[in-house]
Design an enzyme around this catalytic site. Structure first.
Site, PDB file in Angstrom:
ATOM      1  N   GLU B  48      20.430  56.806  27.002  1.00 57.55           N
ATOM      2  CA  GLU B  48      19.885  56.202  25.778  1.00 57.55           C
ATOM      3  C   GLU B  48      20.149  57.099  24.569  1.00 57.55           C
ATOM      4  O   GLU B  48      20.613  56.642  23.522  1.00 57.55           O
ATOM      5  CB  GLU B  48      18.373  55.989  25.895  1.00 57.55           C
ATOM      6  CG  GLU B  48      17.932  54.996  26.956  1.00 57.55           C
ATOM      7  CD  GLU B  48      18.406  53.572  26.706  1.00 57.55           C
ATOM      8  OE1 GLU B  48      18.972  53.283  25.639  1.00 57.55           O
ATOM      9  OE2 GLU B  48      18.227  52.745  27.614  1.00 57.55           O
ATOM     10  N   ASN B  52      22.786  56.441  21.479  1.00 55.71           N
ATOM     11  CA  ASN B  52      22.315  56.375  20.089  1.00 55.71           C
ATOM     12  C   ASN B  52      23.137  57.268  19.165  1.00 55.71           C
ATOM     13  O   ASN B  52      23.425  56.878  18.022  1.00 55.71           O
ATOM     14  CB  ASN B  52      20.837  56.755  20.011  1.00 55.71           C
ATOM     15  CG  ASN B  52      19.923  55.607  20.410  1.00 55.71           C
ATOM     16  OD1 ASN B  52      20.370  54.479  20.603  1.00 55.71           O
ATOM     17  ND2 ASN B  52      18.639  55.892  20.527  1.00 55.71           N
ATOM     18  N   ARG B 107      21.908  44.707  20.627  1.00 57.15           N
ATOM     19  CA  ARG B 107      21.029  45.816  20.963  1.00 57.15           C
ATOM     20  C   ARG B 107      19.600  45.282  21.044  1.00 57.15           C
ATOM     21  O   ARG B 107      19.196  44.441  20.244  1.00 57.15           O
ATOM     22  CB  ARG B 107      21.112  46.931  19.920  1.00 57.15           C
ATOM     23  CG  ARG B 107      22.522  47.314  19.509  1.00 57.15           C
ATOM     24  CD  ARG B 107      22.752  48.793  19.653  1.00 57.15           C
ATOM     25  NE  ARG B 107      22.616  49.213  21.026  1.00 57.15           N
ATOM     26  CZ  ARG B 107      23.614  49.212  21.924  1.00 57.15           C
ATOM     27  NH1 ARG B 107      24.799  48.792  21.600  1.00 57.15           N
ATOM     28  NH2 ARG B 107      23.398  49.617  23.146  1.00 57.15           N
TER      29      ARG B 107
HETATM   30  N1  LIG Z   1      21.081  59.321  16.742  1.00 54.15           N
HETATM   31  C1  LIG Z   1      20.727  58.399  15.831  1.00 54.15           C
HETATM   32  N2  LIG Z   1      21.243  58.428  14.577  1.00 54.15           N
HETATM   33  C2  LIG Z   1      20.909  57.497  13.650  1.00 54.15           C
HETATM   34  N3  LIG Z   1      20.041  56.475  13.877  1.00 54.15           N
HETATM   35  C3  LIG Z   1      19.487  56.392  15.103  1.00 54.15           C
HETATM   36  C4  LIG Z   1      19.790  57.343  16.149  1.00 54.15           C
HETATM   37  N4  LIG Z   1      19.081  57.007  17.237  1.00 54.15           N
HETATM   38  C5  LIG Z   1      18.370  55.914  16.916  1.00 54.15           C
HETATM   39  N5  LIG Z   1      18.606  55.527  15.636  1.00 54.15           N
HETATM   40  C6  LIG Z   1      17.968  54.387  14.925  1.00 54.15           C
HETATM   41  O1  LIG Z   1      16.821  53.998  15.654  1.00 54.15           O
HETATM   42  C7  LIG Z   1      16.909  52.613  16.028  1.00 54.15           C
HETATM   43  C8  LIG Z   1      16.214  52.402  17.346  1.00 54.15           C
HETATM   44  O2  LIG Z   1      16.888  53.066  18.404  1.00 54.15           O
HETATM   45  P1  LIG Z   1      16.718  52.497  19.895  1.00 54.15           P
HETATM   46  O3  LIG Z   1      17.569  53.292  20.809  1.00 54.15           O
HETATM   47  O4  LIG Z   1      15.268  52.401  20.212  1.00 54.15           O
HETATM   48  O5  LIG Z   1      17.269  51.002  19.779  1.00 54.15           O
HETATM   49  P2  LIG Z   1      18.792  50.527  19.583  1.00 54.15           P
HETATM   50  O6  LIG Z   1      19.726  51.655  19.869  1.00 54.15           O
HETATM   51  O7  LIG Z   1      18.906  49.883  18.262  1.00 54.15           O
HETATM   52  O8  LIG Z   1      18.927  49.418  20.717  1.00 54.15           O
HETATM   53  P3  LIG Z   1      19.102  49.698  22.306  1.00 54.15           P
HETATM   54  O9  LIG Z   1      18.884  51.158  22.543  1.00 54.15           O
HETATM   55  O10 LIG Z   1      18.051  48.858  22.944  1.00 54.15           O
HETATM   56  O11 LIG Z   1      20.475  49.259  22.646  1.00 54.15           O
HETATM   57  C9  LIG Z   1      18.393  52.302  16.002  1.00 54.15           C
HETATM   58  O12 LIG Z   1      18.661  50.933  15.802  1.00 54.15           O
HETATM   59  C10 LIG Z   1      18.877  53.171  14.837  1.00 54.15           C
HETATM   60  O13 LIG Z   1      18.603  52.537  13.604  1.00 54.15           O
HETATM   61 MG   LIG Z   2      19.576  52.821  21.557  1.00 56.36          MG
END
Ligand SMILES: Nc1ncnc2c1ncn2[C@@H]1O[C@H](COP(=O)(O)OP(=O)(O)OP(=O)(O)O)[C@@H](O)[C@H]1O
Ligand SMILES: [Mg+2]
Lengths: 124, 145
Positions: B48, B52, B107
């Site tokens: 995860e 990200n 996502r």
């Molecule tokens: N490393 C990162 N850099 C920039 N923004 C981030 C980062 N990690 C998370 N985010 C932000 O936080 C939000 C939520 O992250 P999360 O992993 O919970 O969901 P997601 O990645 O959008 O979807 P999923 O993980 O379910 O595929 C992301 O949509 C993004 O906007």
């Molecule tokens: Mg994610």
């Protein structure tokens, strides 16, 4: 990560295998949607028997296919989901959609909710 | 408490490295003799955080992902996953279940929720335009406990 699809009278069975992650999700999605749309099937079964790993990209994949089948007025469900994958699905609330381990249709026969998963039993 | 063992990993933020990095961390953690479930939880949480970095941190660019894993004498492990990408403007909001800035890619917005469920602790620090660091912590129970 791979997928093999099979068509049975209005039902597409997609047998997934390997790791379902962000890297592999797009080709899986395209293969499954392609099989559903080309066949005009209204039912989709995702078989997780050979899936070793899944993260939230797999949740996105399942929810996206659920939405597609809803739009088509059809149904989808999952079978053979191992405990460690089910843990991730339950925390995502997929159990509330009642698509986890639904009874399987066989030979066009409708399974009744609460019936044992025939596919599962055959696998044991 | 000082770690009894440390591992550092650095790789290009290409999606093909998602599987490589979670497997590498799992291989390192194996020396604590975790259960299969603990190992699976750790692999999922690492996947995860790394995803990200690649999907959000380095959206439309290619950058480097950095991982540091520490093992402590009390069977605790910490895994720090860092990118030097765009950063998160509102961490609290980003960590809410179902919040995503990339719905077009199917996502679910559940990555942080998955990390929080599977790990004992998840710490996020971020600076816009500078990058994001996620620190995962998990205690490995000795088998038979
Ligand atoms: N490393 C990162 N850099 C920039 N923004 C981030 C980062 N990690 C998370 N985010 C932000 O936080 C939000 C939520 O992250 P999360 O992993 O919970 O969901 P997601 O990645 O959008 O979807 P999923 O993980 O379910 O595929 C992301 O949509 C993004 O906007
Ligand atoms: Mg994610």
């Amino acid at each position: 990560m791979a997928v093999e699809t099979e068509l049975l009278a209005g039902l597409v069975i997609a047998r997934l295998s390997g790791d379902i992650d962000h890297h592999g999700a797009k080709p899986l999605r395209e293969a499954i949607d392609g099989a559903v749309i080309a066949s005009g099937a209204r039912e989709l079964e995702l078989d997780f028997r050979d899936v070793s790993f899944m993260d939230s990209s797999g949740i996105g994949l399942v929810m996206g296919r659920y939405r597609l089948m809803q739009e088509l007025g059809g149904q989808m469900w999952l079978v053979n989901v191992a405990a460690h994958l089910k843990k991730v699905m339950i925390l995502a609330g997929l159990d509330r959609l009642s698509i986890l381990d639904k009874p399987i249709r066989r030979d066009g026969k409708e399974g009744k909710p609460g019936e044992p998963n025939q596919y599962h039993e055959a696998a044991i | 408490m000082n770690p009894i063992n440390t591992m550092k990993l650095q790789f290009e933020g290409r999606s093909v490295n998602e599987a490589f990095s979670r497997t590498a961390v799992a291989a390192f953690v194996t020396q604590t003799d975790p259960t299969i479930e603990e190992l699976s939880d750790i692999k999922t949480a690492v996947s995860e955080a790394v995803t990200n970095c690649i999907v959000h941190g380095y959206r439309d660019t290619l950058g480097t992902v950095y991982i540091t894993a520490n093992l402590y004498p009390d069977s605790r492990i910490t895994i720090k996953i860092r990118d030097k990408g765009r950063g998160i403007p509102d961490i609290k909001k980003a960590m809410e279940p179902m919040f995503t800035t990339a719905p077009e890619e199917e996502r679910a917005g559940l990555g942080f929720a998955v990390m929080q469920t599977l790990m004992d602790k998840v710490k996020v620090t971020s600076k816009e335009g500078k990058g994001t660091t996620v620190t995962l912590e998990r205690s490995i129970r000795s088998k038979g406990e």
